[in-house]
Design a protein around this motif. Structure first.
Motif, PDB file in Angstrom:
ATOM      1  N   ASP A 190       0.790  -1.238   0.000  1.00  0.00           N
ATOM      2  CA  ASP A 190       0.000   0.000   0.000  1.00  0.00           C
ATOM      3  C   ASP A 190       0.821   1.286   0.000  1.00  0.00           C
ATOM      4  OD1 ASP A 190      -2.448  -1.408  -0.001  1.00  0.00           O
ATOM      5  OD2 ASP A 190      -2.201  -1.800   2.145  1.00  0.00           O
ATOM      6  N   ASN A 191       2.066   1.215  -0.420  1.00  0.00           N
ATOM      7  CA  ASN A 191       2.841   2.447  -0.612  1.00  0.00           C
ATOM      8  C   ASN A 191       2.386   3.178  -1.866  1.00  0.00           C
ATOM      9  OD1 ASN A 191       4.456   2.355   1.670  1.00  0.00           O
ATOM     10  ND2 ASN A 191       5.887   0.955   0.694  1.00  0.00           N
ATOM     11  N   VAL A 192       1.877   2.404  -2.829  1.00  0.00           N
ATOM     12  CA  VAL A 192       1.224   3.008  -3.995  1.00  0.00           C
ATOM     13  C   VAL A 192      -0.120   2.303  -4.191  1.00  0.00           C
ATOM     14  CG1 VAL A 192       3.395   3.630  -5.150  1.00  0.00           C
ATOM     15  CG2 VAL A 192       2.327   1.400  -5.623  1.00  0.00           C
ATOM     16  N   GLN A 193      -1.000   2.928  -4.982  1.00  0.00           N
ATOM     17  CA  GLN A 193      -2.324   2.337  -5.218  1.00  0.00           C
ATOM     18  C   GLN A 193      -2.416   1.673  -6.583  1.00  0.00           C
ATOM     19  OE1 GLN A 193      -3.877   6.279  -4.495  1.00  0.00           O
ATOM     20  NE2 GLN A 193      -5.166   5.482  -2.850  1.00  0.00           N
ATOM     21  N   ALA A 194      -1.485   2.073  -7.467  1.00  0.00           N
ATOM     22  CA  ALA A 194      -1.481   1.488  -8.803  1.00  0.00           C
ATOM     23  C   ALA A 194      -0.047   1.304  -9.282  1.00  0.00           C
ATOM     24  CB  ALA A 194      -2.225   2.411  -9.776  1.00  0.00           C
ATOM     25  N   ALA A 195       0.145   0.294 -10.122  1.00  0.00           N
ATOM     26  CA  ALA A 195       1.451   0.082 -10.745  1.00  0.00           C
ATOM     27  C   ALA A 195       1.230   0.024 -12.249  1.00  0.00           C
ATOM     28  CB  ALA A 195       2.085  -1.212 -10.248  1.00  0.00           C
ATOM     29  N   VAL A 196       2.095   0.708 -12.993  1.00  0.00           N
ATOM     30  CA  VAL A 196       1.941   0.726 -14.447  1.00  0.00           C
ATOM     31  C   VAL A 196       3.095  -0.060 -15.060  1.00  0.00           C
ATOM     32  CG1 VAL A 196       1.639   2.169 -16.479  1.00  0.00           C
ATOM     33  CG2 VAL A 196       0.853   2.993 -14.255  1.00  0.00           C
ATOM     34  N   THR A 197       2.745  -1.139 -15.754  1.00  0.00           N
ATOM     35  CA  THR A 197       3.786  -2.043 -16.254  1.00  0.00           C
ATOM     36  C   THR A 197       3.299  -2.770 -17.505  1.00  0.00           C
ATOM     37  OG1 THR A 197       5.320  -3.810 -15.606  1.00  0.00           O
ATOM     38  CG2 THR A 197       3.098  -3.935 -14.704  1.00  0.00           C
ATOM     39  N   ASP A 198       4.004  -3.844 -17.882  1.00  0.00           N
ATOM     40  CA  ASP A 198       3.664  -4.560 -19.114  1.00  0.00           C
ATOM     41  C   ASP A 198       2.618  -5.645 -18.834  1.00  0.00           C
ATOM     42  OD1 ASP A 198       5.897  -3.008 -19.603  1.00  0.00           O
ATOM     43  OD2 ASP A 198       6.795  -4.445 -20.971  1.00  0.00           O
ATOM     44  N   ILE A 199       1.729  -5.828 -19.784  1.00  0.00           N
ATOM     45  CA  ILE A 199       0.543  -6.668 -19.565  1.00  0.00           C
ATOM     46  C   ILE A 199       0.870  -8.085 -19.081  1.00  0.00           C
ATOM     47  CG2 ILE A 199       0.372  -7.146 -22.090  1.00  0.00           C
ATOM     48  CD1 ILE A 199      -2.724  -7.317 -21.605  1.00  0.00           C
ATOM     49  N   ALA A 200       1.787  -8.757 -19.750  1.00  0.00           N
ATOM     50  CA  ALA A 200       2.042 -10.157 -19.389  1.00  0.00           C
ATOM     51  C   ALA A 200       2.630 -10.277 -17.986  1.00  0.00           C
ATOM     52  CB  ALA A 200       2.981 -10.799 -20.411  1.00  0.00           C
ATOM     53  N   VAL A 201       3.368  -9.235 -17.590  1.00  0.00           N
ATOM     54  CA  VAL A 201       4.013  -9.246 -16.276  1.00  0.00           C
ATOM     55  C   VAL A 201       2.984  -8.966 -15.171  1.00  0.00           C
ATOM     56  CG1 VAL A 201       5.774  -8.098 -14.880  1.00  0.00           C
ATOM     57  CG2 VAL A 201       6.216  -8.612 -17.291  1.00  0.00           C
ATOM     58  N   ALA A 202       2.084  -8.029 -15.444  1.00  0.00           N
ATOM     59  CA  ALA A 202       1.018  -7.734 -14.480  1.00  0.00           C
ATOM     60  C   ALA A 202       0.116  -8.955 -14.292  1.00  0.00           C
ATOM     61  CB  ALA A 202       0.198  -6.547 -14.966  1.00  0.00           C
ATOM     62  N   LEU A 203      -0.222  -9.613 -15.403  1.00  0.00           N
ATOM     63  CA  LEU A 203      -1.108 -10.784 -15.324  1.00  0.00           C
ATOM     64  C   LEU A 203      -0.427 -11.944 -14.592  1.00  0.00           C
ATOM     65  CD1 LEU A 203      -2.778 -10.718 -18.862  1.00  0.00           C
ATOM     66  CD2 LEU A 203      -3.766 -10.017 -16.657  1.00  0.00           C
ATOM     67  N   GLU A 204       0.871 -12.097 -14.833  1.00  0.00           N
ATOM     68  CA  GLU A 204       1.625 -13.155 -14.157  1.00  0.00           C
ATOM     69  C   GLU A 204       1.663 -12.889 -12.648  1.00  0.00           C
ATOM     70  OE1 GLU A 204       2.870 -15.832 -15.559  1.00  0.00           O
ATOM     71  OE2 GLU A 204       4.248 -16.627 -14.037  1.00  0.00           O
ATOM     72  N   TYR A 205       1.867 -11.623 -12.291  1.00  0.00           N
ATOM     73  CA  TYR A 205       1.914 -11.269 -10.874  1.00  0.00           C
ATOM     74  C   TYR A 205       0.562 -11.546 -10.208  1.00  0.00           C
ATOM     75  CZ  TYR A 205       2.809  -8.904  -6.533  1.00  0.00           C
ATOM     76  OH  TYR A 205       2.965  -8.645  -5.192  1.00  0.00           O
ATOM     77  N   GLN A 206      -0.485 -11.151 -10.910  1.00  0.00           N
ATOM     78  CA  GLN A 206      -1.837 -11.365 -10.394  1.00  0.00           C
ATOM     79  C   GLN A 206      -2.115 -12.867 -10.208  1.00  0.00           C
ATOM     80  OE1 GLN A 206      -4.900 -10.036 -13.082  1.00  0.00           O
ATOM     81  NE2 GLN A 206      -6.151  -9.217 -11.421  1.00  0.00           N
ATOM     82  N   LYS A 207      -1.697 -13.640 -11.184  1.00  0.00           N
ATOM     83  CA  LYS A 207      -1.909 -15.093 -11.140  1.00  0.00           C
ATOM     84  C   LYS A 207      -1.151 -15.733  -9.972  1.00  0.00           C
ATOM     85  CE  LYS A 207       0.032 -18.253 -13.919  1.00  0.00           C
ATOM     86  NZ  LYS A 207       0.583 -18.565 -15.270  1.00  0.00           N
ATOM     87  N   ASN A 208       0.075 -15.243  -9.759  1.00  0.00           N
ATOM     88  CA  ASN A 208       0.909 -15.820  -8.695  1.00  0.00           C
ATOM     89  C   ASN A 208       0.574 -15.296  -7.312  1.00  0.00           C
ATOM     90  OD1 ASN A 208       2.271 -17.299 -10.613  1.00  0.00           O
ATOM     91  ND2 ASN A 208       3.939 -15.822 -10.820  1.00  0.00           N
ATOM     92  N   ASN A 209      -0.243 -14.227  -7.242  1.00  0.00           N
ATOM     93  CA  ASN A 209      -0.610 -13.650  -5.946  1.00  0.00           C
ATOM     94  C   ASN A 209      -2.131 -13.482  -5.872  1.00  0.00           C
ATOM     95  OD1 ASN A 209       2.216 -12.707  -4.748  1.00  0.00           O
ATOM     96  ND2 ASN A 209       2.185 -12.258  -6.936  1.00  0.00           N
ATOM     97  N   PRO A 210      -2.833 -14.617  -5.899  1.00  0.00           N
ATOM     98  CA  PRO A 210      -4.285 -14.578  -6.097  1.00  0.00           C
ATOM     99  C   PRO A 210      -5.071 -13.953  -4.945  1.00  0.00           C
ATOM    100  CG  PRO A 210      -3.543 -16.828  -5.657  1.00  0.00           C
ATOM    101  CD  PRO A 210      -2.318 -15.992  -5.748  1.00  0.00           C
ATOM    102  N   ASP A 211      -4.556 -14.006  -3.721  1.00  0.00           N
ATOM    103  CA  ASP A 211      -5.366 -13.544  -2.593  1.00  0.00           C
ATOM    104  C   ASP A 211      -5.022 -12.138  -2.142  1.00  0.00           C
ATOM    105  OD1 ASP A 211      -6.552 -16.089  -2.578  1.00  0.00           O
ATOM    106  OD2 ASP A 211      -4.852 -16.866  -1.423  1.00  0.00           O
ATOM    107  N   THR A 212      -4.488 -11.337  -3.049  1.00  0.00           N
ATOM    108  CA  THR A 212      -3.996 -10.026  -2.647  1.00  0.00           C
ATOM    109  C   THR A 212      -4.934  -8.899  -3.046  1.00  0.00           C
ATOM    110  OG1 THR A 212      -2.722 -10.054  -4.676  1.00  0.00           O
ATOM    111  CG2 THR A 212      -1.570 -10.653  -2.665  1.00  0.00           C
ATOM    112  N   GLY A 213      -6.012  -9.240  -3.736  1.00  0.00           N
ATOM    113  CA  GLY A 213      -6.971  -8.195  -4.128  1.00  0.00           C
ATOM    114  C   GLY A 213      -6.453  -7.283  -5.223  1.00  0.00           C
TER     115      GLY A 213
END
Ligand code: ARG
Length: 278
Positions: A190-213
């Protein structure tokens, strides 16, 4: 080799085995094999820099840099007749190493941009990407919604440039991190509210961290498609060979094989080749 020739050779080999001394101690065959073996092994090793917190393109696994970029670069280098030594130099050090020619190659999901093309040589495109916004505990439906939010980016990346396009270059709402991992950590904590990055990397992060909201969104109106290229120092002698090898790997199915391994779907090879013509 013709069958008749094979037969003759076989006869000679068999003869040698029987009368070792007559054939120089039976070493003739082995010597040739060794020489040939040595020829294939003594490939020139090219030094590669990367920033390995960018899964699925490059990340550390048991002390080794691994990922789509690693598999692809190895396949292309092999096709061009080279070996590669890939080191997790970090983003800025990678570009510095290319500038000073201490590195032969940069491979890190690096977008081909006009500014970078002024300072470095790029291969043809090997991957199409676009910007994605990852966010948490706020509502973001498009790029405009980034305004007034605390935004994290990896320093010196197209994610930073995309965020700046929306909220302004000198906006104090943008925090720049040295690695993609630190950017995601900032979002997580929660140091930032949004991160701007590349699509495949954001999706991979989301997939690997499913319970983080963590949620994700793209904005095709604000963000253009991007293409990754293999980077070389300006004037590098390897660019042409690597472009040729990349083409071969695109054509012979090796690219598709690697793509499916990491993305679980067929690549659009034709679209990539079209992008190369531009
Ligand atoms: N594609 C973006 C750029 O070139 C981000 C690349 C970041 N790569 C990395 N390995 N962290 O600016």
């Amino acid at each position: 080799m013709k069958t008749s020739m094979k037969k003759t050779l076989l006869t000679i080999v068999a003869g040698c085995a029987l009368v070792l001394s007559a054939c120089g101690g039976g070493g003739a065959d082995k010597d040739t094999a060794d020489k040939e073996g040595a020829k294939t092994e003594a490939k020139k090793v090219l030094n590669v820099g990367t920033e390995a917190t960018f899964a699925p393109f490059e990340f550390m696994d048991k002390g080794e840099v691994t990922g789509f970029d690693v598999d692809l670069l190895k396949a292309v280098a092999n096709e061009a007749g080279y070996d590669v030594k890939i080191e997790n130099t970090g983003w800025d050090a990678m570009f510095a190493g290319l500038q000073s020619k201490q590195l032969d190659i940069g491979m890190a999901g690096i977008t081909i941009t006009p500014e970078r093309v002024d300072s470095y040589d790029f291969s043809n495109p090997y991957f199409e990407s676009k910007t994605m916004i990852a966010f948490k505990d706020v509502k973001i439906e498009n790029a405009e919604d980034l305004k007034g939010k605390k935004i994290g980016v990896q320093n010196g990346t197209t994610g930073q440039f995309a965020a700046e396009k929306i909220v302004g270059q000198n906006s104090s709402d943008i925090s720049k991190y040295e690695t993609a991992a630190l950017m995601f950590q900032a979002l997580q904590s929660d140091n930032v509210q949004a991160a701007v990055t590349d699509i495949a990397v954001a999706l991979e992060y989301q997939k690997n961290n499913p319970d983080t909201g963590i949620e994700t969104v793209t904005d095709d109106k604000q963000f253009e498609p991007e293409y990754y290229g293999i980077v070389f120092p300006k004037g590098s002698e390897y660019v042409e060979e690597f472009d040729k090898a990349l083409n071969t790997v695109l054509d012979n199915g090796k690219y598709a094989e690697i793509y499916k391994k990491w993305f679980d779907e067929e690549p659009d090879v034709e679209a990539l080749k079209k992008a190369a013509e531009k």
